[in-house]
Design a protein around this motif. Structure first.
Motif, PDB file in Angstrom:
ATOM      1  N   VAL A   1      29.742  23.417 -69.812  1.00 32.57           N
ATOM      2  CA  VAL A   1      28.865  22.726 -70.769  1.00 32.57           C
ATOM      3  C   VAL A   1      29.673  22.133 -71.927  1.00 32.57           C
ATOM      4  CG1 VAL A   1      26.953  23.047 -72.414  1.00 32.57           C
ATOM      5  CG2 VAL A   1      26.837  24.095 -70.147  1.00 32.57           C
TER       6      VAL A   1
ATOM      7  N   TYR B   1      33.391  18.631 -72.590  1.00 30.81           N
ATOM      8  CA  TYR B   1      33.631  17.395 -73.341  1.00 30.81           C
ATOM      9  C   TYR B   1      33.171  17.497 -74.795  1.00 30.81           C
ATOM     10  CZ  TYR B   1      34.133  15.492 -68.637  1.00 30.81           C
ATOM     11  OH  TYR B   1      34.523  15.257 -67.344  1.00 30.81           O
TER      12      TYR B   1
ATOM     13  N   TYR C   1      22.798  20.821 -71.485  1.00 30.05           N
ATOM     14  CA  TYR C   1      21.942  21.673 -70.635  1.00 30.05           C
ATOM     15  C   TYR C   1      22.789  22.660 -69.849  1.00 30.05           C
ATOM     16  CZ  TYR C   1      18.376  18.324 -71.790  1.00 30.05           C
ATOM     17  OH  TYR C   1      17.493  17.554 -72.495  1.00 30.05           O
TER      18      TYR C   1
ATOM     19  N   TYR D   1      20.697  23.218 -64.393  1.00 29.43           N
ATOM     20  CA  TYR D   1      19.619  22.241 -64.520  1.00 29.43           C
ATOM     21  C   TYR D   1      20.126  20.799 -64.498  1.00 29.43           C
ATOM     22  CZ  TYR D   1      17.073  26.413 -65.764  1.00 29.43           C
ATOM     23  OH  TYR D   1      16.516  27.660 -65.730  1.00 29.43           O
ATOM     24  N   TRP D   2      21.391  20.594 -64.229  1.00 26.81           N
ATOM     25  CA  TRP D   2      21.932  19.230 -64.190  1.00 26.81           C
ATOM     26  C   TRP D   2      21.449  18.493 -62.936  1.00 26.81           C
ATOM     27  CZ3 TRP D   2      27.909  19.906 -65.441  1.00 26.81           C
ATOM     28  CH2 TRP D   2      28.048  20.427 -66.733  1.00 26.81           C
ATOM     29  N   GLY D   3      21.457  17.177 -63.033  1.00 27.55           N
ATOM     30  CA  GLY D   3      21.198  16.320 -61.873  1.00 27.55           C
ATOM     31  C   GLY D   3      19.743  16.271 -61.436  1.00 27.55           C
ATOM     32  N   LYS D   4      18.833  16.643 -62.321  1.00 26.60           N
ATOM     33  CA  LYS D   4      17.413  16.630 -61.960  1.00 26.60           C
ATOM     34  C   LYS D   4      16.628  15.633 -62.822  1.00 26.60           C
ATOM     35  CE  LYS D   4      17.712  21.582 -60.941  1.00 26.60           C
ATOM     36  NZ  LYS D   4      17.601  21.606 -59.488  1.00 26.60           N
TER      37      LYS D   4
ATOM     38  N   THR E   1      17.624  12.801 -69.034  1.00 25.10           N
ATOM     39  CA  THR E   1      17.106  11.450 -69.290  1.00 25.10           C
ATOM     40  C   THR E   1      15.665  11.516 -69.806  1.00 25.10           C
ATOM     41  OG1 THR E   1      18.514  10.642 -67.510  1.00 25.10           O
ATOM     42  CG2 THR E   1      16.737   9.184 -68.231  1.00 25.10           C
TER      43      THR E   1
ATOM     44  N   ARG F   1      26.897   8.900 -78.446  1.00 30.09           N
ATOM     45  CA  ARG F   1      28.342   8.832 -78.157  1.00 30.09           C
ATOM     46  C   ARG F   1      28.711   9.850 -77.084  1.00 30.09           C
ATOM     47  NH1 ARG F   1      28.326   8.091 -83.701  1.00 30.09           N
ATOM     48  NH2 ARG F   1      29.131   6.035 -84.241  1.00 30.09           N
TER      49      ARG F   1
ATOM     50  N   SER G   1      26.978  11.901 -69.034  1.00 24.76           N
ATOM     51  CA  SER G   1      26.382  11.644 -70.345  1.00 24.76           C
ATOM     52  C   SER G   1      26.261  10.140 -70.611  1.00 24.76           C
ATOM     53  CB  SER G   1      27.231  12.313 -71.437  1.00 24.76           C
ATOM     54  OG  SER G   1      26.650  12.091 -72.680  1.00 24.76           O
TER      55      SER G   1
ATOM     56  N   VAL H   1      23.316   8.854 -68.811  1.00 26.52           N
ATOM     57  CA  VAL H   1      22.041   9.178 -69.475  1.00 26.52           C
ATOM     58  C   VAL H   1      21.762   8.159 -70.584  1.00 26.52           C
ATOM     59  CG1 VAL H   1      20.859  10.887 -70.937  1.00 26.52           C
ATOM     60  CG2 VAL H   1      22.109  11.640 -68.904  1.00 26.52           C
TER      61      VAL H   1
HETATM   62  C1  LIG Z   1      25.401  15.166 -69.612  1.00 26.52           C
HETATM   63  C2  LIG Z   1      24.227  16.020 -69.160  1.00 26.52           C
HETATM   64  C3  LIG Z   1      23.312  16.253 -70.339  1.00 26.52           C
HETATM   65  C4  LIG Z   1      23.461  15.256 -68.066  1.00 26.52           C
HETATM   66  O1  LIG Z   1      22.317  16.033 -67.707  1.00 26.52           O
HETATM   67  P1  LIG Z   1      21.476  15.773 -66.388  1.00 26.52           P
HETATM   68  O2  LIG Z   1      20.180  16.503 -66.534  1.00 26.52           O
HETATM   69  O3  LIG Z   1      22.315  16.049 -65.203  1.00 26.52           O
HETATM   70  O4  LIG Z   1      21.198  14.193 -66.505  1.00 26.52           O
HETATM   71  P2  LIG Z   1      20.230  13.330 -65.574  1.00 26.52           P
HETATM   72  O5  LIG Z   1      19.927  14.079 -64.317  1.00 26.52           O
HETATM   73  O6  LIG Z   1      19.083  12.869 -66.411  1.00 26.52           O
HETATM   74  O7  LIG Z   1      21.132  12.048 -65.252  1.00 26.52           O
HETATM   75  C5  LIG Z   1      22.509  12.189 -64.924  1.00 26.52           C
HETATM   76  C6  LIG Z   1      23.018  10.888 -64.329  1.00 26.52           C
HETATM   77  O8  LIG Z   1      24.440  10.940 -64.276  1.00 26.52           O
HETATM   78  C7  LIG Z   1      24.874  10.770 -62.944  1.00 26.52           C
HETATM   79  N1  LIG Z   1      26.088  11.542 -62.773  1.00 26.52           N
HETATM   80  C8  LIG Z   1      26.269  12.855 -62.984  1.00 26.52           C
HETATM   81  N2  LIG Z   1      27.553  13.194 -62.746  1.00 26.52           N
HETATM   82  C9  LIG Z   1      28.177  12.064 -62.379  1.00 26.52           C
HETATM   83  C10 LIG Z   1      29.517  11.757 -61.987  1.00 26.52           C
HETATM   84  N3  LIG Z   1      30.453  12.698 -61.971  1.00 26.52           N
HETATM   85  N4  LIG Z   1      29.818  10.476 -61.666  1.00 26.52           N
HETATM   86  C11 LIG Z   1      28.871   9.513 -61.701  1.00 26.52           C
HETATM   87  N5  LIG Z   1      27.572   9.738 -62.082  1.00 26.52           N
HETATM   88  C12 LIG Z   1      27.254  11.004 -62.399  1.00 26.52           C
HETATM   89  C13 LIG Z   1      23.722  11.263 -62.100  1.00 26.52           C
HETATM   90  O9  LIG Z   1      23.796  10.759 -60.780  1.00 26.52           O
HETATM   91  C14 LIG Z   1      22.545  10.666 -62.906  1.00 26.52           C
HETATM   92  O10 LIG Z   1      22.429   9.272 -62.740  1.00 26.52           O
HETATM   93  P3  LIG Z   1      21.398   8.611 -61.677  1.00 26.52           P
HETATM   94  O11 LIG Z   1      20.021   9.070 -62.067  1.00 26.52           O
HETATM   95  O12 LIG Z   1      21.609   7.153 -61.838  1.00 26.52           O
HETATM   96  O13 LIG Z   1      21.776   9.127 -60.313  1.00 26.52           O
HETATM   97  C15 LIG Z   1      24.705  17.378 -68.574  1.00 26.52           C
HETATM   98  O14 LIG Z   1      25.678  17.121 -67.604  1.00 26.52           O
HETATM   99  C16 LIG Z   1      25.299  18.308 -69.620  1.00 26.52           C
HETATM  100  O15 LIG Z   1      24.598  19.067 -70.264  1.00 26.52           O
HETATM  101  N6  LIG Z   1      26.637  18.268 -69.773  1.00 26.52           N
HETATM  102  C17 LIG Z   1      27.345  19.169 -70.702  1.00 26.52           C
HETATM  103  C18 LIG Z   1      27.095  18.831 -72.165  1.00 26.52           C
HETATM  104  C19 LIG Z   1      27.478  17.401 -72.510  1.00 26.52           C
HETATM  105  O16 LIG Z   1      28.525  16.922 -72.087  1.00 26.52           O
HETATM  106  N7  LIG Z   1      26.606  16.762 -73.301  1.00 26.52           N
HETATM  107  C20 LIG Z   1      26.824  15.385 -73.718  1.00 26.52           C
HETATM  108  C21 LIG Z   1      27.816  15.309 -74.789  1.00 26.52           C
HETATM  109  S1  LIG Z   1      28.095  13.605 -75.248  1.00 26.52           S
END
Ligand SMILES: CC(C)(COP(=O)(O)OP(=O)(O)OC[C@H]1O[C@@H](n2cnc3c(N)ncnc32)[C@H](O)[C@@H]1OP(=O)(O)O)[C@@H](O)C(=O)NCCC(=O)NCCS
Length: 156
Positions: A16, A19, A81, A85-88, A92, A114, A122, A125
């Protein structure tokens, strides 16, 4: 303050904070962050990072919300998150709700987001929320891609 345990669980996960670089030491550290960073935003600016729960089961998934950055006079959209729970689409869905809150309820003119260039999920999103890339800059010693969205309701 009762949410300190949830904040700790989230930030103790190395995936988590990969980054975000803000790993937490212990529950006292989590309470400090709630007290000094998260909760003052609610009181001072009427925004904040909010806990996100699944409607169906009331499970805690993470947080999402706005934060006022005084040095930049900007409202920032942020989220994180638990990896289960990622990728669901939850990030977004919650991010769009927070933008709607910022624009329609708080009548903010502009919101930024950012993420590091490597944090592809991210960045995706931010794009899916209709935010626009405006440039890459160094923030707190790390490169960040910056996105913005202007309040569509206030545009002339
Ligand atoms: C970033 C984060 C919030 C995304 O959460 P999530 O619930 O998976 O996001 P969503 O499911 O709404 O959407 C993710 C999108 O990224 C895409 N994605 C995820 N990983 C990817 C990768 N490695 N390469 C390309 N696309 C990727 C998914 O396919 C999806 O896009 P799509 O709907 O066009 O297919 C989650 O990964 C997280 O909590 N990360 C750790 C904390 C963090 O980095 N926060 C942001 C700080 S700036």
């Amino acid at each position: 303050m009762q949410d300190a345990g949830l904040v700790l669980t989230l930030n103790a996960d190395s995936e988590v904070v990969r980054y975000t670089h803000d790993r937490m030491r212990d529950i006292v550290h989590a309470e400090e962050v709630l007290d000094k960073v998260i909760l003052p935003q609610y009181k001072s600016y009427g925004v904040g990072r909010w806990a996100v729960y699944l409607k169906s089961s009331s499970e805690f998934t993470g947080w999402c919300g706005l934060k006022y950055i005084a040095e930049r006079n900007e409202y920032d959209l942020g989220y994180r998150y638990l990896s289960a729970y990622w990728g669901k689409g939850y990030a977004t869905e919650a991010a769009m709700a927070c933008l709607q809150f910022g624009f329609e309820i708080r009548k903010l003119e502009r919101i930024v987001g950012r993420a590091m260039p490597e944090n592809v999920a991210s960045l995706r999103v931010l794009e899916k929320c209709g935010m626009h890339y405006i440039g890459t800059e160094t923030v707190d010693g790390h490169l960040a891609n910056t996105y913005e969205k202007w309040n569509p309701g206030l545009q002339k």
